[in-house]
Design a protein around this motif. Structure first.
Motif, PDB file in Angstrom:
ATOM      1  N   GLY A 234       5.096   8.058   8.498  1.00  0.00           N
ATOM      2  CA  GLY A 234       6.149   7.302   9.246  1.00  0.00           C
ATOM      3  C   GLY A 234       6.343   5.848   8.820  1.00  0.00           C
ATOM      4  N   GLY A 235       5.362   5.183   8.072  1.00  0.00           N
ATOM      5  CA  GLY A 235       5.547   3.820   7.566  1.00  0.00           C
ATOM      6  C   GLY A 235       4.637   3.518   6.521  1.00  0.00           C
ATOM      7  N   ARG A 236       4.585   2.077   6.228  1.00  0.00           N
ATOM      8  CA  ARG A 236       3.591   1.427   5.421  1.00  0.00           C
ATOM      9  C   ARG A 236       2.395   1.300   6.243  1.00  0.00           C
ATOM     10  N   LEU A 237       1.161   1.153   5.429  1.00  0.00           N
ATOM     11  CA  LEU A 237      -0.155   0.818   6.038  1.00  0.00           C
ATOM     12  C   LEU A 237      -0.031  -0.706   6.886  1.00  0.00           C
ATOM     13  N   GLY A 238       1.017  -1.506   6.142  1.00  0.00           N
ATOM     14  CA  GLY A 238       1.318  -2.837   6.875  1.00  0.00           C
ATOM     15  C   GLY A 238       1.869  -2.862   8.202  1.00  0.00           C
ATOM     16  N   ASP A 239       2.385  -1.414   8.607  1.00  0.00           N
ATOM     17  CA  ASP A 239       3.359  -1.415   9.855  1.00  0.00           C
ATOM     18  C   ASP A 239       2.284  -0.864  10.914  1.00  0.00           C
ATOM     19  N   ILE A 240       1.034  -0.820  10.862  1.00  0.00           N
ATOM     20  CA  ILE A 240      -0.064  -0.429  11.821  1.00  0.00           C
ATOM     21  C   ILE A 240       0.388  -1.322  13.179  1.00  0.00           C
ATOM     22  N   GLY A 241       0.423  -0.996  14.155  1.00  0.00           N
ATOM     23  CA  GLY A 241       0.344  -1.752  15.301  1.00  0.00           C
ATOM     24  C   GLY A 241       2.053  -1.786  15.836  1.00  0.00           C
ATOM     25  N   ARG A 242       3.043  -1.249  14.841  1.00  0.00           N
ATOM     26  CA  ARG A 242       4.194  -1.445  15.362  1.00  0.00           C
ATOM     27  C   ARG A 242       4.863  -0.319  16.169  1.00  0.00           C
TER      28      ARG A 242
END
Length: 250
Positions: free
Chosen positions: A146-154
């Motif tokens: 559902g997202g990029r790895l950089g989106d972790i925590g959003r």
């Protein structure tokens, strides 16, 4: 090669498609409800039945036809009987799709109640790999999240899909393609959606809005050639060819 296809709605559309693909190598039997009028000036054969979905599946399992296509038979009753007759816990489907540029790839899960656990997704991936080998599709696997790895925590939901995709990649040898579906379909022969709902949305967006093509969704866990079709797609001829191609590899 004998392929059966069902028709209970929009029957003329199914008959036209079946007649176009009938040839010296593919003979088509259309399974119809009782009382439906048919033409004699056609290469098609007909099987009338009170329950055409049961007649189609019974003929397939008895070996009277080499492959089956749902056509416009009711989805619920047809797939339920297929599940019962083959003794599987759940039907597992993998869709063959094609972009407007002609890029073909396999997509799963595509049913809203499919691929709901890690184990279910692993089974779908293995089934997709076997199907890819049968029909000549690249068996590389790209797993969407559902997202990029950089989106972790959003978002907790996005975090869950990222973690699941990473785990699936480790288990199956696939690649976590993050949310980049536009790259995945040009890189991998098999694309794994985060769940059946998003897979169904991908299919509908490509076929109904993006001018792509749906060739049908073979059932990959029953040991015979059966291709499910969607009312969203009119390409029943493609599904007949797909059922024949799979049957030839059985």
């Amino acid at each position: 090669m004998i392929i059966g296809i069902g028709a209970s709605e929009e029957i003329e559309k199914v008959l036209v498609a079946a007649e176009k693909v009938s040839s010296d190598t593919i003979s088509v039997i259309v399974f119809l409800p009782e009382g439906v009028q048919t033409r004699s000036d056609t290469p098609l054969r007909y099987h009338h039945s009170q329950h055409p979905e049961r007649a189609l599946i019974d003929a397939l399992l008895r070996g009277e036809i080499d492959g089956g296509v749902r056509g416009t038979l009711p989805a619920h009753s047809t797939l339920r009987y297929l599940r019962e007759a083959t003794g599987v816990h759940q039907i597992e489907r993998v869709a063959l799709l094609e972009t407007i540029e002609g890029r073909r790839f396999l997509l799963t899960p595509v049913g809203v109640d499919e691929g709901m656990t890690i184990n279910a997704k692993v089974r779908l991936i293995r089934g997709a790999e076997r199907l890819a080998d049968q029909i000549g599709i690249d068996r590389s696997v790209g797993i969407l999240s559902g997202g990029r790895l950089g989106d972790i925590g959003r978002s907790p939901d996005v975090d869950r899909t990222l973690a699941e995709a990473e785990l699936l990649a480790r288990i199956t040898g696939g690649i976590h393609a993050e949310i980049l579906i536009e790259e995945a379909v040009h890189t991998f022969g098999i694309v794994i959606a985060p769940d059946g709902i998003s897979g169904n949305l991908i299919f509908r967006t490509l076929v109904l809005l993006g001018s792509g093509t749906g060739h049908g969704a073979p059932v990959v866990n029953i040991g015979v050639s059966f291709v499910d079709t969607s009312r969203a797609s009119d390409n029943y001829g493609n599904a007949i060819h797909l059922a024949a191609a799979i049957a030839s590899q059985k």
